[in-house]
Scaffold this motif. Sequence first.
Motif, mmCIF file in Angstrom:
data_model
loop_
_atom_site.group_PDB
_atom_site.id
_atom_site.type_symbol
_atom_site.label_atom_id
_atom_site.label_comp_id
_atom_site.label_asym_id
_atom_site.label_seq_id
_atom_site.Cartn_x
_atom_site.Cartn_y
_atom_site.Cartn_z
ATOM 1 N N GLY A 1 0.802 -1.224 0.000
ATOM 2 C CA GLY A 1 0.000 0.000 0.000
ATOM 3 C C GLY A 1 0.830 1.265 0.000
ATOM 4 N N PHE A 2 0.227 2.330 0.528
ATOM 5 C CA PHE A 2 0.815 3.674 0.572
ATOM 6 C C PHE A 2 2.216 3.677 1.174
ATOM 7 C CE2 PHE A 2 1.388 7.333 3.483
ATOM 8 C CZ PHE A 2 1.433 8.375 2.562
ATOM 9 N N PHE A 3 2.380 3.096 2.355
ATOM 10 C CA PHE A 3 3.660 3.243 3.055
ATOM 11 C C PHE A 3 4.695 2.211 2.599
ATOM 12 C CE2 PHE A 3 6.615 3.594 6.666
ATOM 13 C CZ PHE A 3 6.807 4.971 6.618
ATOM 14 N N ASP B 1 -0.068 -9.006 -1.915
ATOM 15 C CA ASP B 1 -1.177 -8.083 -1.594
ATOM 16 C C ASP B 1 -2.453 -8.677 -2.161
ATOM 17 O OD1 ASP B 1 -1.217 -4.703 -0.884
ATOM 18 O OD2 ASP B 1 -3.043 -5.743 -1.482
ATOM 19 N N ARG B 2 -3.540 -8.544 -1.401
ATOM 20 C CA ARG B 2 -4.782 -9.123 -1.926
ATOM 21 C C ARG B 2 -5.411 -8.208 -2.978
ATOM 22 N NH1 ARG B 2 -7.566 -8.730 4.006
ATOM 23 N NH2 ARG B 2 -7.701 -6.467 4.051
ATOM 24 N N GLN C 1 4.425 -3.695 11.038
ATOM 25 C CA GLN C 1 4.189 -2.240 11.126
ATOM 26 C C GLN C 1 3.449 -1.894 12.420
ATOM 27 O OE1 GLN C 1 4.513 0.781 10.484
ATOM 28 N NE2 GLN C 1 5.647 0.822 8.571
ATOM 29 N N LYS C 2 3.542 -0.632 12.816
ATOM 30 C CA LYS C 2 2.715 -0.098 13.893
ATOM 31 C C LYS C 2 1.370 0.275 13.312
ATOM 32 C CE LYS C 2 1.847 3.786 13.371
ATOM 33 N NZ LYS C 2 1.075 4.521 12.302
ATOM 34 N N ASN D 1 9.605 3.234 13.788
ATOM 35 C CA ASN D 1 10.769 3.858 13.180
ATOM 36 C C ASN D 1 11.113 5.244 13.707
ATOM 37 O OD1 ASN D 1 8.228 4.284 11.959
ATOM 38 N ND2 ASN D 1 9.160 5.314 10.237
ATOM 39 N N TYR E 1 -8.129 5.782 5.521
ATOM 40 C CA TYR E 1 -8.641 4.993 6.650
ATOM 41 C C TYR E 1 -8.444 5.720 7.987
ATOM 42 C CZ TYR E 1 -3.674 3.762 6.944
ATOM 43 O OH TYR E 1 -2.313 3.837 7.037
HETATM 44 P P1 NAD Z 1 -2.695 0.889 2.921
HETATM 45 O O1 NAD Z 1 -4.123 0.596 3.195
HETATM 46 O O2 NAD Z 1 -2.343 1.912 1.884
HETATM 47 O O3 NAD Z 1 -1.931 -0.441 2.503
HETATM 48 C C1 NAD Z 1 -2.165 -1.684 3.113
HETATM 49 C C2 NAD Z 1 -2.088 -2.745 2.014
HETATM 50 O O4 NAD Z 1 -2.165 -4.031 2.635
HETATM 51 C C3 NAD Z 1 -3.255 -2.666 1.023
HETATM 52 O O5 NAD Z 1 -2.744 -2.614 -0.284
HETATM 53 C C4 NAD Z 1 -4.065 -3.941 1.295
HETATM 54 O O6 NAD Z 1 -4.666 -4.479 0.122
HETATM 55 C C5 NAD Z 1 -2.992 -4.865 1.853
HETATM 56 N N1 NAD Z 1 -3.489 -5.924 2.743
HETATM 57 C C6 NAD Z 1 -4.256 -5.775 3.854
HETATM 58 N N2 NAD Z 1 -4.459 -6.965 4.453
HETATM 59 C C7 NAD Z 1 -3.810 -7.890 3.701
HETATM 60 C C8 NAD Z 1 -3.645 -9.295 3.802
HETATM 61 N N3 NAD Z 1 -4.177 -9.985 4.818
HETATM 62 N N4 NAD Z 1 -2.910 -9.918 2.858
HETATM 63 C C9 NAD Z 1 -2.363 -9.228 1.841
HETATM 64 N N5 NAD Z 1 -2.488 -7.892 1.672
HETATM 65 C C10 NAD Z 1 -3.204 -7.228 2.603
HETATM 66 O O7 NAD Z 1 -2.043 1.257 4.307
HETATM 67 P P2 NAD Z 1 -0.725 2.128 4.579
HETATM 68 O O8 NAD Z 1 -1.101 3.555 4.663
HETATM 69 O O9 NAD Z 1 0.342 1.696 3.656
HETATM 70 O O10 NAD Z 1 -0.395 1.673 6.073
HETATM 71 C C11 NAD Z 1 0.080 0.392 6.364
HETATM 72 C C12 NAD Z 1 0.582 0.385 7.790
HETATM 73 O O11 NAD Z 1 1.714 1.262 7.858
HETATM 74 C C13 NAD Z 1 -0.427 0.919 8.820
HETATM 75 O O12 NAD Z 1 -0.419 0.090 9.943
HETATM 76 C C14 NAD Z 1 0.070 2.326 9.126
HETATM 77 O O13 NAD Z 1 -0.219 2.739 10.455
HETATM 78 C C15 NAD Z 1 1.546 2.149 8.945
HETATM 79 N N6 NAD Z 1 2.276 3.389 8.653
HETATM 80 C C16 NAD Z 1 3.447 3.550 9.297
HETATM 81 C C17 NAD Z 1 4.192 4.688 9.106
HETATM 82 C C18 NAD Z 1 5.480 4.815 9.845
HETATM 83 O O14 NAD Z 1 6.136 5.844 9.795
HETATM 84 N N7 NAD Z 1 5.899 3.790 10.568
HETATM 85 C C19 NAD Z 1 3.726 5.692 8.249
HETATM 86 C C20 NAD Z 1 2.524 5.470 7.564
HETATM 87 C C21 NAD Z 1 1.812 4.306 7.782
#
Ligand code: NAD
Length: 343
Positions: A12-14, A35-36, A95-96, A124, A165
């Motif tokens: 995803g995004f991060f 990724d699903r 991840q957190k 991090n 979200y």
């Molecule tokens: P997102 O929704 O953009 O991405 C999550 C991805 O995981 C999606 O593409 C989804 O399809 C996939 N997914 C979910 N469940 C799955 C499964 N069981 N099997 C396969 N794929 C699956 O979310 P995001 O914004 O990338 O955030 C992800 C995590 O990173 C969150 O927990 C967020 O808090 C964390 N995050 C951390 C930081 C940091 O600095 N540490 C910054 C931003 C986000």
Amino acid sequence: MAGLKGALIGCGFFAINQMHGWNDVEGAEIVAICDRDPERLKLVGDQFGIERRYSDAEAMFADGGFDFVDIATTVQSHRALVEMAARNKIPAICQKPFARTLSEAKAMVEACRAAGVALMVHENFRWQTPIQAVRKALDAGAIGTPFWGRFSFRSGYDVFSGQPYLAEGERFIIEDLGIHTLDIARYILGDVSALTARTKRVNPGIKGEDVATILLDHENDATSVVDVSYATKLSKEPFPETLIELDGSEGTIRLSQGYGLEITNGRGTTRMDVSPKLLPWASRPWHNIQESVFAIEQHWVDQLRRGAEHSTSGADNLKTFALVEAAYDSAARGQTIDIGAML
Ligand code: NAD
Ligand code: 89Y
């Protein structure tokens, strides 16, 4: 020594930052992704040239061929995926926020301990260059014994466009961002014995709280305030900087906006620029976070090879996660929470 092979779940995004980080890390490479969502799988697979792609994590574990897994999904799937890694005897980064509740987090730590696999939470923020600079100054005895601190993150940055979200959950800033600030407070001033919190929602377009003020009693007798807000509109947007004030027996430390570190003690005042590096793939203002992603990933590899505990191991993170849960509990009940009783 041959490099470690990793698999990443959640494109995803991060995860884009995590994949860039892995490209730079010495001693590891990502060989499979999952990724699903087929669009995300294709986008990340094509961008980073990863051939092995899975829509189902069980199928990826069944095929194997990797030494660790990096779980970059949102919190709902963390427990199932960490426990899947433990069953397959594969060390895991998660991840957190680590889990939905403290009891779930404890079960995840126990599953990895029983399986004998390493578990690190991708917490991090303590790896950010300015935070490391504060830690180094304290370790060098620059201000003697710290007795008071403030860890502040106040911003009006639109985090919802990249992470929609975040607007939808019953819980927002403490679970999403304050979790990092609380971890920094622990990293700098040590573990916490009691916590008192107040929260507010200012933005009517979201469900959860976007302002929190948290008072921490540290085990070493220091007191600190953790204050976080995504409802603070300033002339110069500080996202994603954590500002720090520390008062000690021999002086003071101030980490201020623009990555300036000022240390005052009996020898006078010194000022340093502790800006993070702008890595080639990074972009402002995220570069502070992006650099820390690379740093924590390198730490994962280095400690795994040494067989040594990670700075933000699952067990360590329980002590940060307890503060998150205690903050919600304190705000809801208007009471001070005993942290020791939760762990
Ligand atoms: P997102 O929704 O953009 O991405 C999550 C991805 O995981 C999606 O593409 C989804 O399809 C996939 N997914 C979910 N469940 C799955 C499964 N069981 N099997 C396969 N794929 C699956 O979310 P995001 O914004 O990338 O955030 C992800 C995590 O990173 C969150 O927990 C967020 O808090 C964390 N995050 C951390 C930081 C940091 O600095 N540490 C910054 C931003 C986000
Ligand atoms: O999800 C959050 C995080 O961990 O760092 C900043 C963020 O992306 C938005 O608050």
